[in-house]
Design a protein around this motif. Structure first.
Motif, short mmCIF file in Angstrom:
data_model
loop_
_atom_site.label_atom_id
_atom_site.label_comp_id
_atom_site.label_asym_id
_atom_site.label_seq_id
_atom_site.Cartn_x
_atom_site.Cartn_y
_atom_site.Cartn_z
N GLN A 1 73.82 -0.01 -17.47
CA GLN A 1 72.64 -0.46 -16.33
C GLN A 1 71.96 0.31 -16.58
OE1 GLN A 1 73.16 -3.63 -14.11
NE2 GLN A 1 70.74 -3.80 -13.58
N ARG B 1 68.88 2.79 -14.53
CA ARG B 1 68.05 2.33 -13.86
C ARG B 1 67.76 3.81 -12.93
NH1 ARG B 1 70.66 6.02 -9.72
NH2 ARG B 1 72.95 6.23 -9.67
N THR C 1 72.48 6.39 -15.84
CA THR C 1 72.90 5.08 -16.60
C THR C 1 74.29 4.26 -15.62
OG1 THR C 1 71.89 6.03 -18.57
CG2 THR C 1 73.86 3.95 -18.39
N GLN D 1 79.04 -3.37 -19.13
CA GLN D 1 77.96 -3.54 -19.40
C GLN D 1 77.26 -2.32 -18.71
OE1 GLN D 1 75.68 -7.03 -18.62
NE2 GLN D 1 73.71 -6.20 -18.71
#
Length: 505
Positions: A390, A392, A377, A388
């Protein structure tokens, strides 16, 4: 209409005809003894032949007996309990036992007719009849034994209740005619009379032709009987089908008719849970329930069994007797959607049923490779006051996992891959409904089996005895149309779809 009295009259007529020619040929020592020989000989030949066209049916009946004997001996507390493990072992060779018994029965019938080796024939006939009497006696007498009690616990025997019998019929005449176990038992007791007479007065038995001819006829009968049994068991379907799903059977109509069948309750078998007393109470009027007035529940009385009429259907105000068959038990389920019986019977047009009452194979541990993905993350700043998260992919690796799967045997799996599935795919393309039915026990491995063999049709489940009644092949193919059986095929004779489409257009 097939019935034991009709058969006995037929056997007597044939026995009398053979006796007439035996007397004309001056080969008889005693006319009455010759008639007994011919009568019993014809009986055994016929009884063997109606089973020889379907030895697997006799094998299934032996399975019932072996199971009942195993349970009976396992429930003993003496040295005979050691016999219980014998019967599961015998199950491995049940088809062979069936064929041997059938061939022996036919050959013995011919031996009686021609007078082959009189002493040997007399002793063999006595031994076989005695053995059959034990079997049918066990079948009938278990009706006196409560289900929860052992056959040899004689103190607990009570009134005869048909539903208590461990085996429903003896299979004396295969599927040609089903005899009530009581009738079968007394039939064999009756056969013990000529069996004993032959032993006591062997010299009165006739002998036809020369010893060489008698040997030739007996040997030829044995070979021909063995060939018929093998053909009807391993090479093809029974050449004569007495079962309720035979070719041409209107299964949908028959199931609806049997569904309308009724019985009337004539009385009750009642047991007192306090004292163990068992009584029979007959109702003053059929269908009425008044027993509780004399035998109330609060005094310990409970219903043990019903005394009923035979099955019947009402037509034009008349009660027409009807025989319930395995058709009434025709029930098929889809593991996800529940029962699909009506759906299959109401299917319009042609359908192909693939019956596999035993999926040959075994569960094995299989190692498969799966991807193991690790996620990371990242935190991203969108503005001065907001961020934010995100996700991956951090890394991807492969991991070996052990999983238990069902693996069909090579021969059985290839049969589906190379013969059944190509036929099924062609039938599906032509608009036929195609489905397979396996037993409830094998249903849990059906998905693995379908995946391993490449089957694209659905697998349903049903009772194994029902499937074995429908067709003797495993797998077996049944062609249906509008609830009627049109044709059947043994797996050794799987047709191409072109053959089916040319025949059923």
């Amino acid at each position: 209409m097939n019935s034991l009295p009709t058969l006995l009259i037929s056997f007597a007529i044939m026995g009398a005809a053979f006796t007439y020619f035996t007397v004309r040929a001056k080969k008889t020592n005693n006319t009455f003894w010759s008639f007994l020989q011919h009568f019993c000989g014809v009986w055994f030949v016929f009884s063997g032949l109606v089973k020889a066209v379907d030895p697997i049916g006799t094998a299934y009946k032996m399975v019932d007996y072996f199971g009942a004997f195993e349970q009976t001996f396992a429930g003993l507390n003496n040295m005979f309990a050691g016999l219980a493990p014998l019967f599961p072992w015998l199950l491995k060779y049940v088809n062979g036992f069936s064929i041997v018994m059938i061939v022996l029965e036919i050959v013995l019938g011919v031996m009686l007719i021609v007078g082959y080796s009189r002493k040997w024939t007399a002793w063999l006939f006595f031994g076989i009849v005695f053995f059959f009497t034990i079997l049918t006696g066990f079948t009938y007498l278990t009706g006196f034994v409560p289900v929860e009690d052992n056959f040899f616990d004689f103190a607990k025997w009570g009134p005869y209740i048909k539903t208590q019998m461990r085996v429903t019929d003896c299979g004396c005449f295969g599927d040609f005619i089903k005899l009530d176990p009581k009738i079968s038992f007394f039939k064999d007791l009756g056969l013990m009379v000529p069996a004993l007479l032959f032993l006591l007065r062997t010299k009165n038995m006739h002998q036809l032709w020369t010893a060489q001819k008698r040997n030739l006829i007996t040997g030829t009968t044995a070979v021909a009987s063995l060939f018929l049994c093998l053909y009807s068991t391993y090479w093809n379907l029974p050449p004569v089908d007495f079962r309720p799903f035979a070719i041409g059977s209107q299964v949908r109509e028959r199931k609806a008719l049997e569904g309308e069948a009724k019985i009337d309750v004539l009385g009750w078998i009642l047991e007192n849970t306090n004292t163990g007393e068992v009584v029979k109470f007959m109702e003053p009027e059929p269908g009425k329930i008044t027993y509780y007035k004399e035998y109330p529940k609060d005094k310990g009385w409970k219903v043990k069994d019903q005394i009923q009429t035979d099955w019947y259907v009402e037509k034009d105000g008349q009660k027409m007797p009807i025989t319930k068959t395995k058709v009434s038990e025709f029930a098929v389920e889809d593991g996800e959607n529940g029962e699909v019986t009506d759906q299959l019977l109401e299917e319009k047009g042609y359908s192909l049923m693939i019956v596999a009452y035993h999926l040959d194979g075994a569960k094995q541990t299989e190692t498969i490779v799966v991807q193991d993905t690790t996620w990371a993350t990242d935190t991203l700043r969108i503005s001065k006051d907001s961020i934010q998260l995100q996700r991956r992919v951090g890394s991807v690796s492969q991991q070996k996992v052990e999983k238990e799967v069902f693996i069909p045997t090579a021969a059985y799996g290839d049969r589906f891959k190379n013969e059944v599935n190509p036929l099924a795919e062609a039938a599906q393309k032509a608009g036929w409904k195609v489905y397979a039915i396996t037993t409830i026990g094998d249903a849990e491995v059906a998905a693995d089996f379908a995946k391993k063999t490449g089957a694209t049709y659905p697998f349903y489940k049903a009772d194994d005895k029902l499937l074995k009644t429908i067709i003797r092949g495993n797998p077996g193919l049944v062609v249906w149309k509008d609830g009627q059986v049109l044709d059947m095929y043994h797996h050794r004779h799987t047709p191409g779809f072109e053959k089916l489409s040319n025949r059923w257009k």
